[in-house]
Write a protein that holds these residues in place. Structure first.
Motif, mmCIF file in Angstrom:
data_model
loop_
_atom_site.group_PDB
_atom_site.id
_atom_site.type_symbol
_atom_site.label_atom_id
_atom_site.label_comp_id
_atom_site.label_asym_id
_atom_site.label_seq_id
_atom_site.Cartn_x
_atom_site.Cartn_y
_atom_site.Cartn_z
ATOM 1 N N HIS A 6 1.212 -1.367 0.186
ATOM 2 C CA HIS A 6 -0.025 -0.271 -0.224
ATOM 3 C C HIS A 6 0.727 1.671 0.162
ATOM 4 O O HIS A 6 2.077 1.446 0.262
ATOM 5 C CB HIS A 6 -0.915 -0.153 0.889
ATOM 6 N N CYS A 17 -11.185 0.708 0.289
ATOM 7 C CA CYS A 17 -11.065 -0.255 0.479
ATOM 8 C C CYS A 17 -11.709 -1.030 2.044
ATOM 9 O O CYS A 17 -11.489 -1.998 2.135
ATOM 10 C CB CYS A 17 -9.749 0.203 0.709
ATOM 11 N N TRP A 25 -8.733 -3.192 6.408
ATOM 12 C CA TRP A 25 -8.960 -1.359 6.339
ATOM 13 C C TRP A 25 -8.328 -0.457 7.477
ATOM 14 O O TRP A 25 -10.436 -0.926 8.026
ATOM 15 C CB TRP A 25 -8.754 -0.664 5.256
ATOM 16 N N THR A 58 -8.506 -8.398 -2.479
ATOM 17 C CA THR A 58 -8.152 -7.781 -2.277
ATOM 18 C C THR A 58 -7.415 -7.230 -4.112
ATOM 19 O O THR A 58 -6.938 -5.926 -4.203
ATOM 20 C CB THR A 58 -6.775 -7.540 -1.427
ATOM 21 N N ILE A 61 -10.136 -4.823 -5.348
ATOM 22 C CA ILE A 61 -9.632 -3.653 -4.798
ATOM 23 C C ILE A 61 -8.947 -2.659 -5.181
ATOM 24 O O ILE A 61 -9.141 -1.439 -6.003
ATOM 25 C CB ILE A 61 -9.578 -3.941 -3.076
ATOM 26 N N CYS A 65 -9.034 1.113 -6.919
ATOM 27 C CA CYS A 65 -8.506 2.093 -5.637
ATOM 28 C C CYS A 65 -8.896 2.899 -7.612
ATOM 29 O O CYS A 65 -7.884 2.613 -8.432
ATOM 30 C CB CYS A 65 -7.363 1.504 -5.532
#
Ligand code: SF4
Length: 73
Positions: A6, A17, A25, A58, A61, A65
């Motif tokens: 990240h 997230c 998160w 993930t 996500i 993002c």
């Protein structure tokens, strides 16, 4: 095991997230950026090992993002 990377300093705090993966998160009340819980920080980059079963979500996500600062390796 997969890892989440990240690049927190570029986060714009959109909250996607956290909404999709609240186990990993949080949105910081201090600076409004996402925090990857229990991650290890190295030179401003946050890294967290995750189990294989969590990696698919993930990766989704990471695609969602808006500033493309989440990687799964
Ligand atoms: S999805 Fe990306 S920009 Fe949005 S809060 Fe999470 S890390 Fe920050």
């Amino acid at each position: 095991m997969p890892k989440i990377i990240h690049y927190r300093h570029k986060c714009i705090g959109c909250n996607i997230c956290y909404e999709k993966q609240p186990d990993y998160w949080r949105l910081s009340k201090k600076d409004g950026k996402a925090t990857l819980l229990n991650a290890v920080e190295k030179k401003g980059i946050y890294i967290l090992q995750i189990p294989e079963f969590a990696a698919a979500l993930t990766r989704t996500i990471a695609q969602d993002c808006p500033v493309n600062i989440i990687k799964v390796i």
